[in-house]
Enzyme design. Structure first.
Site, mmCIF file in Angstrom:
data_model
loop_
_atom_site.group_PDB
_atom_site.id
_atom_site.type_symbol
_atom_site.label_atom_id
_atom_site.label_comp_id
_atom_site.label_asym_id
_atom_site.label_seq_id
_atom_site.Cartn_x
_atom_site.Cartn_y
_atom_site.Cartn_z
ATOM 1 C CG ASP A 1 -3.122 -0.735 -2.442
ATOM 2 O OD1 ASP A 1 -2.983 0.612 -1.874
ATOM 3 O OD2 ASP A 1 -3.724 -1.241 -1.638
ATOM 4 C CG ASP B 1 -6.242 0.809 -0.588
ATOM 5 O OD1 ASP B 1 -5.444 1.756 -0.910
ATOM 6 O OD2 ASP B 1 -6.265 -0.253 0.101
ATOM 7 N NE ARG B 2 -3.824 4.103 3.146
ATOM 8 C CZ ARG B 2 -2.978 4.487 4.156
ATOM 9 N NH1 ARG B 2 -2.819 5.498 4.523
ATOM 10 N NH2 ARG B 2 -3.227 3.452 5.115
ATOM 11 C CE LYS C 1 -7.594 2.282 2.393
ATOM 12 N NZ LYS C 1 -7.175 0.742 3.155
ATOM 13 C CB SER D 1 -0.989 0.055 1.277
ATOM 14 O OG SER D 1 -1.868 0.973 1.200
ATOM 15 C CG HIS D 2 0.376 3.508 3.318
ATOM 16 N ND1 HIS D 2 -0.153 2.784 3.680
ATOM 17 C CD2 HIS D 2 1.141 4.040 4.303
ATOM 18 C CE1 HIS D 2 -0.212 2.228 5.031
ATOM 19 N NE2 HIS D 2 0.731 3.356 5.425
ATOM 20 C CG ASP E 1 -2.818 3.711 -1.475
ATOM 21 O OD1 ASP E 1 -3.572 3.672 -2.259
ATOM 22 O OD2 ASP E 1 -2.872 3.061 -0.508
HETATM 23 C C1 VG1 Z 1 -3.360 1.621 8.176
HETATM 24 C C2 VG1 Z 1 -4.641 2.477 8.382
HETATM 25 C C3 VG1 Z 1 -5.939 2.002 8.372
HETATM 26 C C4 VG1 Z 1 -5.985 1.207 6.876
HETATM 27 C C5 VG1 Z 1 -4.772 0.232 6.886
HETATM 28 C C6 VG1 Z 1 -4.503 -0.284 5.165
HETATM 29 O O1 VG1 Z 1 -3.493 0.868 9.289
HETATM 30 O O2 VG1 Z 1 -4.739 3.423 9.796
HETATM 31 O O3 VG1 Z 1 -6.942 2.667 8.437
HETATM 32 O O4 VG1 Z 1 -6.930 0.413 6.705
HETATM 33 O O5 VG1 Z 1 -3.565 1.039 7.189
HETATM 34 O O6 VG1 Z 1 -4.724 0.750 4.476
HETATM 35 P P1 VG1 Z 1 -2.550 0.939 10.519
HETATM 36 O O7 VG1 Z 1 -2.817 -0.500 11.442
HETATM 37 O O8 VG1 Z 1 -1.426 1.122 10.197
HETATM 38 O O9 VG1 Z 1 -3.080 2.097 11.338
HETATM 39 V V1 VG1 Z 1 -3.594 0.354 2.967
HETATM 40 O O10 VG1 Z 1 -4.187 1.583 1.922
HETATM 41 O O11 VG1 Z 1 -1.942 0.574 3.946
HETATM 42 O O12 VG1 Z 1 -4.046 -1.015 2.573
HETATM 43 CO CO CO Z 2 -3.649 1.489 0.017
#
Ligand code: VG1
Ligand code: CO
Length: 543
Positions: free
Chosen positions: A279, A281-282, A376, A113-114, A277
């Site tokens: 992947d 989804d954000r 998302k 992801s990010h 981001d």
């Molecule tokens: C983070 C975010 C959460 C999100 C998750 C995955 O998790 O706070 O809201 O669903 O990332 O998003 P954490 O446990 O680090 O707070 V993504 O776009 O990284 O798949």
């Molecule tokens: Co993501």
């Protein structure tokens, strides 16, 4: 066609977090690390014999190599068909859609992801189930349990087919179908938002800047915004996915999307700015001279969703993760629909969406989505914003400030302390938890605690309980502070502190959140002893 059964031993620490297993790329590349985990997933979900499985990722370094291994293991474990995005690419929402429309058993999504990518960056792998959503906790628990007992994995000796040509190939007894990663996603968006109305908006000179951050959304954004909707070329920047995202964190926040934020606050700002981001989804959305906090974005989208083409029937309900601000709750009350509060992570929304109790979901971490998929969806949110802007004939800033006028403003910020000492982070949360029974009535700085708890959630569909999801302190002026440790980091611990306060008075809606929230920030620091325990006096990231 040779199926090899290879002896192995359990590897420590393969515990899925908020969103699958995330580790340093170098950890994933250790001998057997990926193979062990993939076999544990296959076993943990009950096997894949005769099943169809979707496979795709965000294109980061190791994406194609890992897909080759996953395909060989799916074939060796008897899967009937693997559907793979061309080039190994699928955004997370596009993968969710593909699982649903192809009625697949599930899908492997390769992404951190990010988190930054590359040889020295991060890698991740998650399994989504048949509804298109992340495996819920009972399944991720079964996967983790399997990682601890594994003695062998199965893999084809043959190499997997190349991923760059559309068509159907075979690997052992399994079909490998390489599909266009974009087409089905575009078809779905066309159903949900009014392409003609947005085309008219762009034709009238509306200017958008979309920063794909060298991540997976680039090709989707080029196809939809520029090719279908007629936004001028150059609307999408950083639109070519790179294995290391150009050396950046593909995280659409003020720190990592600093250029976009600077542009939107400059005299030359276009009408709307947006980014997604790694992947896809954000999302973040900005207007000229204003950024929409993700919690507010959920509330605004919920209040206006009926204006978008695919949602003319209105909303069934709204869900938000617990640390997300209560702005959306006010919308739910006003339009008379139920509101649900879940733990952090999209896996908790799936059952609510499947049961048809909610239409829109969101998280403070720049994530919004609806019942169209079970993830998302960054580009979806941007398109819905465009559709709403077009339908209302108002600017982003006008819509947001108008929303505050009607509902009041929930000032909100999140402070992240990254890569702190793991023990110190765990102790901070453990001590906070232990102190909960005595907190009511205690004063920290200028604020007194009215109540405090450790958030636990009971899933209304399967009855499963997820406890220890974040310590909440409610202050007597209605402000709230929430503390939890991240479940997606790969280095030490990351402490997230979520701070918010409601302001009903429109005369006070134009202030800086950091200033308004200063007493809450100070009280939270005193309550948790952040500075003393972590040695950090300022957060690494403020969103
Ligand atoms: C983070 C975010 C959460 C999100 C998750 C995955 O998790 O706070 O809201 O669903 O990332 O998003 P954490 O446990 O680090 O707070 V993504 O776009 O990284 O798949
Ligand atoms: Co993501």
């Amino acid at each position: 066609m040779t199926i090899q059964t290879v002896a192995t031993r359990p590897i420590d620490g393969q515990k899925p977090g908020t969103s699958g297993l995330r580790k340093k790329t170098s950890v994933f590349r250790q001998p057997d690390y990926l193979r062990n985990y993939v076999q544990a997933v296959i076993d943990g979900v009950g096997g894949v014999a005769g099943r169809t499985v979707v496979v795709g990722g965000d294109g980061r370094f190791f994406n194609d190599t890992a897909i080759g291994i996953i395909l060989r293991m799916l074939a060796a474990n008897g899967a009937a068909c693997a559907i793979v995005g061309r080039g190994g690419l699928l955004s997370t929402p596009a993968a969710s859609n593909l699982i649903r429309i192809r009625r697949a058993f599930g899908g492997f999504i390769l992404s951190a992801s990010h988190n930054p990518g590359g040889e020295d960056g991060d890698f991740g792998l998650k399994f989504n189930v048949a509804n298109g959503g992340p495996a819920p906790e009972p399944i991720t628990d079964a996967i983790f349990a399997r990682t601890k007992t594994l003695t062998a994995y199965r893999i084809m000796a043959e190499e997997a087919p190349a991923l760059d040509r559309l068509g159907t190939w075979t690997l052992g007894g399994m079909d490998v179908e390489i599909v266009d990663p974009i087409a089905d996603y575009v078809t779905m968006m066309e159903r949900l938002v009014d392409f003609d109305r947005i085309r008219t908006l762009f034709a009238a000179g509306f200017r958008l800047r979309f920063d794909a951050m060298h991540a997976v959304t680039g090709p989707y954004a080029h196809a939809i915004l520029e090719d279908c909707l007629g936004a001028p070329p150059g609307t999408v920047i950083n639109g070519t996915p790179l294995p290391d995202f150009g050396g950046h964190h593909p995280d659409p926040n003020p720190v990592h999307a600093a250029d976009l934020f600077a542009l939107m606050f400059s005299p030359d700002a276009p009408d709307m700015g947006a980014a997604s981001d790694g992947d896809g989804d954000r999302n973040i959305v900005l207007g000229r001279g204003i950024s929409v906090s993700p919690s507010d974005s959920l509330a605004v989208l919920a209040a206006n969703l009926h204006l978008a083409k695919g949602y003319a029937g209105g909303l069934k309900g709204i869900a938000r993760s617990m640390p997300t601000s209560r702005a959306a709750d006010r919308v739910a009350v006003r339009i008379g629909v139920p509101m649900f509060e879940t733990p952090t992570g999209w896996k908790f929304f799936g059952n609510l969406l499947d049961a048809g109790t909610v239409t829109i979901c969101g998280e403070e971490s720049a994530g919004t989505g609806s019942d169209h998929v079970r993830e998302k969806d960054g580009l979806w949110a941007v398109l819905i914003w465009l559709d709403i802007v077009a339908a209302r004939g108002e600017s982003v800033a006008g819509i947001l400030t108008g929303h505050w006028k009607t509902h009041g403003r929930d000032y909100y910020t999140r402070h992240d302390y990254e890569a702190i000492d793991t023990k110190a982070g765990e102790r901070l949360i453990a001590d906070l938890r232990a102190s909960i029974p005595g907190l009511a009535g205690k004063t920290f700085g200028s604020l007194t605690i009215a109540e405090a708890d450790d958030f636990a959630y009971r899933d209304p569909t399967d009855g499963s309980i997820s406890a220890g999801q974040g310590v909440r302190a409610m202050f007597d002026n209605g402000a709230r502070a929430v503390f939890r440790l991240s479940g997606t980091g790969t280095e030490g611990a990351t402490l997230r502190v979520y701070l918010e306060m409601f302001e009903p008075d429109p005369a006070r809606h134009g202030l800086d959140p950091q200033e308004v929230l200063a007493p809450v920030i100070a009280a939270a620091d005193k309550l948790a002893g952040i500075g003393d325990r972590t040695g950090r006096h300022t957060p690494d990231v403020i969103t």
